[in-house]
Design a protein around this motif. Structure first.
Motif, PDB file in Angstrom:
ATOM      1  N   HIS A 108       4.468   2.408   2.479  1.00 37.29           N
ATOM      2  CA  HIS A 108       5.310   2.985   1.754  1.00 37.29           C
ATOM      3  C   HIS A 108       4.510   4.470   1.525  1.00 37.29           C
ATOM      4  O   HIS A 108       3.492   4.519   1.366  1.00 37.29           O
ATOM      5  N   PHE A 109       5.341   5.395   1.995  1.00 33.44           N
ATOM      6  CA  PHE A 109       4.550   6.647   1.924  1.00 33.44           C
ATOM      7  C   PHE A 109       5.234   7.770   0.889  1.00 33.44           C
ATOM      8  O   PHE A 109       6.672   7.677   0.853  1.00 33.44           O
ATOM      9  N   ALA A 110       4.801   8.415   0.327  1.00 33.01           N
ATOM     10  CA  ALA A 110       5.162   9.538  -0.606  1.00 33.01           C
ATOM     11  C   ALA A 110       4.605  10.970  -0.494  1.00 33.01           C
ATOM     12  O   ALA A 110       3.331  10.834  -0.301  1.00 33.01           O
TER      13      ALA A 110
ATOM     14  N   ALA B 208       8.681  15.271  -2.095  1.00 39.03           N
ATOM     15  CA  ALA B 208       9.277  15.816  -1.117  1.00 39.03           C
ATOM     16  C   ALA B 208       9.922  14.618  -0.339  1.00 39.03           C
ATOM     17  O   ALA B 208      10.812  14.944   0.449  1.00 39.03           O
ATOM     18  N   ALA B 209       9.396  13.442  -0.082  1.00 37.79           N
ATOM     19  CA  ALA B 209       9.722  12.479   0.875  1.00 37.79           C
ATOM     20  C   ALA B 209       9.094  11.280   0.148  1.00 37.79           C
ATOM     21  O   ALA B 209       7.901  11.309  -0.239  1.00 37.79           O
ATOM     22  N   ASP B 210       9.912  10.242   0.734  1.00 35.55           N
ATOM     23  CA  ASP B 210       9.506   8.803  -0.156  1.00 35.55           C
ATOM     24  C   ASP B 210      10.130   7.956   0.768  1.00 35.55           C
ATOM     25  O   ASP B 210      11.445   7.751   0.904  1.00 35.55           O
ATOM     26  N   PHE B 211       9.426   7.371   1.805  1.00 32.33           N
ATOM     27  CA  PHE B 211       9.932   6.474   2.843  1.00 32.33           C
ATOM     28  C   PHE B 211       9.243   5.270   3.125  1.00 32.33           C
ATOM     29  O   PHE B 211       8.032   5.244   2.806  1.00 32.33           O
TER      30      PHE B 211
ATOM     31  N   VAL C 276       0.696  -1.258   0.120  1.00 34.99           N
ATOM     32  CA  VAL C 276      -0.134  -0.245   0.055  1.00 34.99           C
ATOM     33  C   VAL C 276       1.191   1.079   0.006  1.00 34.99           C
ATOM     34  O   VAL C 276       1.692   1.575   0.985  1.00 34.99           O
ATOM     35  N   LEU C 277       0.892   2.179  -1.043  1.00 37.39           N
ATOM     36  CA  LEU C 277       1.413   3.362  -1.189  1.00 37.39           C
ATOM     37  C   LEU C 277       0.525   4.445  -0.727  1.00 37.39           C
ATOM     38  O   LEU C 277      -0.586   4.503  -1.240  1.00 37.39           O
TER      39      LEU C 277
END
Ligand SMILES: Nc1ncnc2c1ncn2[C@@H]1O[C@H](COP(=O)(O)OP(=O)(O)OP(=O)(O)O)[C@@H](O)[C@H]1O
Ligand SMILES: [Mg+2]
Lengths: 260, 340
Positions: free
Chosen positions: A218-220, A228-231, A35-36
């Motif tokens: 997973h987060f964007a 700005a961020a992808d972690f 899941v993003l």
């Protein structure tokens, strides 16, 4: 889990509407069973991004890959044909049409012989009611009811049930919990988890940190059209995530502004 | 009786939910009133009935596709110019130039299809409302028809004597006065009912008027569908023009502005929502019949002829108010019923 090859991937995608640049250099991957969570302030470009995956918009530059191969999504039908199902942020239902007809819009089941095809109302109603009930909306028992008579949350559940039913590979939900009550929102999160267990790639947009934390692997974070961020899950604290969702401003500062 | 696929159980709810029900009741009311006032003036005779049914057939075969467009959220008022354009096309081709009647008919239908295509292309490629686009084509086509008539035959009207078989098929009378256009209309009603209420495409038409953006997102070819609906509308209008020309052996290039009002009134009285997303073929049929009784049947009653416009005006207002109420009932009925 994330070692699997991505089901769907964006590579260096830009999107502009005439002179307005909305997305810059977006690269993202989602694998099967992952899941993003796509986070970001209002107007950051989240809906535009998922409309590219749904075949509604075409990227100005950059590529879309599915199972590692470059694909073109020139119209919504192309995305549907590849098993990508999307619940858009607004609309998705037709108030003056029945539940059964809403559910199967564009993919009507038919019966009959030869070239004379007739909309199979019974089958449509039966499947639609079953699927909506499985979303926890047990009050809906009659597929002939007009959608205009349903509450906003019930309508949203219908749209989600539809996407879950038709989405074979990728499920995209644009703020699906925005109109929902606590119980129905919990249900949607459960459904996201279920879809994940079935091996779908899920893209989930929300403004609520709690919902994002509950299902995201997973987060964007999008800020003004750029990532700005992808972690990964566990790499950032809840506070950091809330700050990023507010477009980079710290939550403490925002709260201070509200106080004054 | 007038049920498109809604509930199989005939309940109060399903009747109230059915937009054709209102149109039927309106027709029944007007018919009974006229029958009472016209009993001694032959309103119910074959001659009386066939007068307004013949009129209804011409209006009706145009009104249904106009209704499709209204359900899809669009309006077509260019019909008033398509009618004389097709009439002149068939009359000039097969009358003046003496080409076979089928050539004339195909030419007339092609002219209709072309005008519809132009309407559809402009509406789908620009943001201009279809009311304005078709208003423009109404005048453009009307002017073109007049000047081309002068150019080709040096007059604005001409006659056409179709061969016997064509007269029988397209312009004859049967059962004591009913024109063949009535039977064509009935056949078209059958096809249109199938298209709108039973085929998958009907779903798409409703979706177009319900929420065009969502329809597009759902993968429905909204542009192509809209262009096809405009073409259907003007081709049906052209066919009505052909039937009229063969019936009366003559065509005129004067624009028929009355037809624009008649078709829109029939559609609205028939229960279609001006805002789109709602309507039935059978409702439009009853709307057409009601309009025809008031306009044509009035001559067979003791009611003052001059009152027909007044009656139509009042009827239209009542219909719009009722449609709005029906829409509210239709969407609220289910809410109040759901406590099970
Ligand atoms: N068709 C379009 N034409 C021009 N600009 C557009 C179009 N669609 C979106 N935009 C612009 O792109 C930007 C991003 O919009 P988008 O809907 O993707 O934001 P979002 O991140 O989904 O916001 P929200 O959280 O409010 O839903 C906005 O500034 C919007 O005005
Ligand atoms: Mg959005």
């Amino acid at each position: 889990m994330s070692e699997k090859s991505p089901v769907i991937e964006l590579r260096n995608v830009d999107k502009s509407f005439g002179p307005i640049d909305v997305l810059h250099d977006i690269s993202l991957k989602v694998s099967a069973g992952e899941v993003l969570c796509l986070l970001g302030d209002n107007g950051a470009g989240k809906s535009t991004l998922i409309k590219i995956l749904a075949g509604v918009h075409q990227p100005t530059r950059g590529n879309i890959l599915m199972d590692g191969e470059e694909i073109a999504l020139n119209r919504p039908r192309d995305a549907q044909g590849r098993g990508i199902a999307t619940v858009h942020q607004f609309g998705g239902t037709y108030p003056l049409m029945s539940i059964g007809r809403n559910f199967f819009m564009g993919v009507e089941p038919t019966k009959g012989f030869g070239p004379i095809r007739v909309f199979d109302r019974k089958k449509a109603n039966q499947i639609a009611v079953e699927q909506v009930q499985s979303m926890g909306i047990t009050r809906i028992t009659d597929g002939d009811r007009l959608v205009g008579g349903l509450s906003g949350g019930e309508r949203q559940s219908l749209a989600i049930a539809r996407a879950v039913y038709f989405g074979a590979r990728v499920l995209i939900l644009d703020e699906p919990t925005a109109a929902l009550g606590v119980k129905q929102a919990a249900h949607v999160l459960k459904i996201v988890n279920e879809a994940k267990r079935r091996g779908l790639a899920v893209i989930f947009i929300t403004h609520q940190v709690m919902h994002a934390m509950a299902v995201g692997d997973h987060f964007a974070v999008l800020i003004r059209g750029s990532i700005a961020a992808d972690f990964q899950k566990g790499e950032k604290s809840r506070e950091d995530i809330s700050d990023l969702m507010a477009g980079g401003e710290s939550m403490a500062e925002l709260e201070a502004k509200i106080e004054n | 009786m007038v049920a498109p696929p809604t509930s199989t159980k005939i309940s109060f709810g399903s009747i109230m939910r059915n937009p054709a029900a209102g149109a039927f009741m309106g027709f029944a009311l007007v018919f009974i009133m006229f029958a009472i006032f016209g009993y001694q003036r032959n309103f119910l005779s074959v001659g009386g009935v066939s007068t307004w049914v013949n009129f209804a057939s011409t209006v009706g075969m145009i009104a249904i596709p106009v209704g499709f467009l209204m359900i899809a959220g669009e309006l077509d008022i260019s019909t008033g110019a398509v009618l004389p354009a097709s009439a002149m096309t068939v009359a000039i081709t097969s009358g003046y130039f003496e080409l076979p009647i089928m050539v004339g008919i195909i030419a007339a239908l092609s002219v209709g299809a072309l005008i519809g295509w132009v309407n559809g292309m402009i509406v789908t490629r620009t943001q201009v409302p279809s009311f304005i686009v078709t208003l423009a084509t109404l005048f453009a086509v009307a002017g073109l028809t007049l000047s081309l008539s002068i150019f080709f035959i040096n007059t604005t009207q001409t006659s056409l004597n179709a061969p016997e078989w064509a007269k029988a098929l397209f312009g004859g009378r049967a059962l004591g006065g009913f024109r063949s256009s009535v039977f064509w209309w009935l056949g078209m009603v059958g096809v249109f009912v199938y298209f709108l209420h039973y085929s998958p495409w009907g779903n798409w038409v409703f979706a177009l008027g319900g929420d065009q953006e969502s329809a597009r997102n759902a993968g429905i070819p909204t542009r192509r569908l809209k262009i096809a609906l405009f073409m259907l509308c003007s081709t049906s209008t052209a066919f009505a023009g052909v039937l009229q020309t063969i019936q009366f052996n003559a065509a005129t290039s004067q624009a028929n502005f009355g037809m624009i009002f008649n078709t829109i009134i029939a559609v609205v009285v028939g229960g279609a929502l001006l805002t789109g997303g709602f309507g039935t073929v059978l409702g439009i049929v009853f709307g057409t019949l009601t309009l025809s009784v008031v306009q044509q049947g009035i001559g067979y009653t003791q009611i003052d002829r001059n009152l027909s416009f007044l009656i139509i005006g009042v009827m239209l207002l009542v219909a719009v108010l009722m449609n709005e109420t029906f829409r509210k009932l239709a969407t609220n009925w289910s809410t109040s019923k759901k406590k099970k």
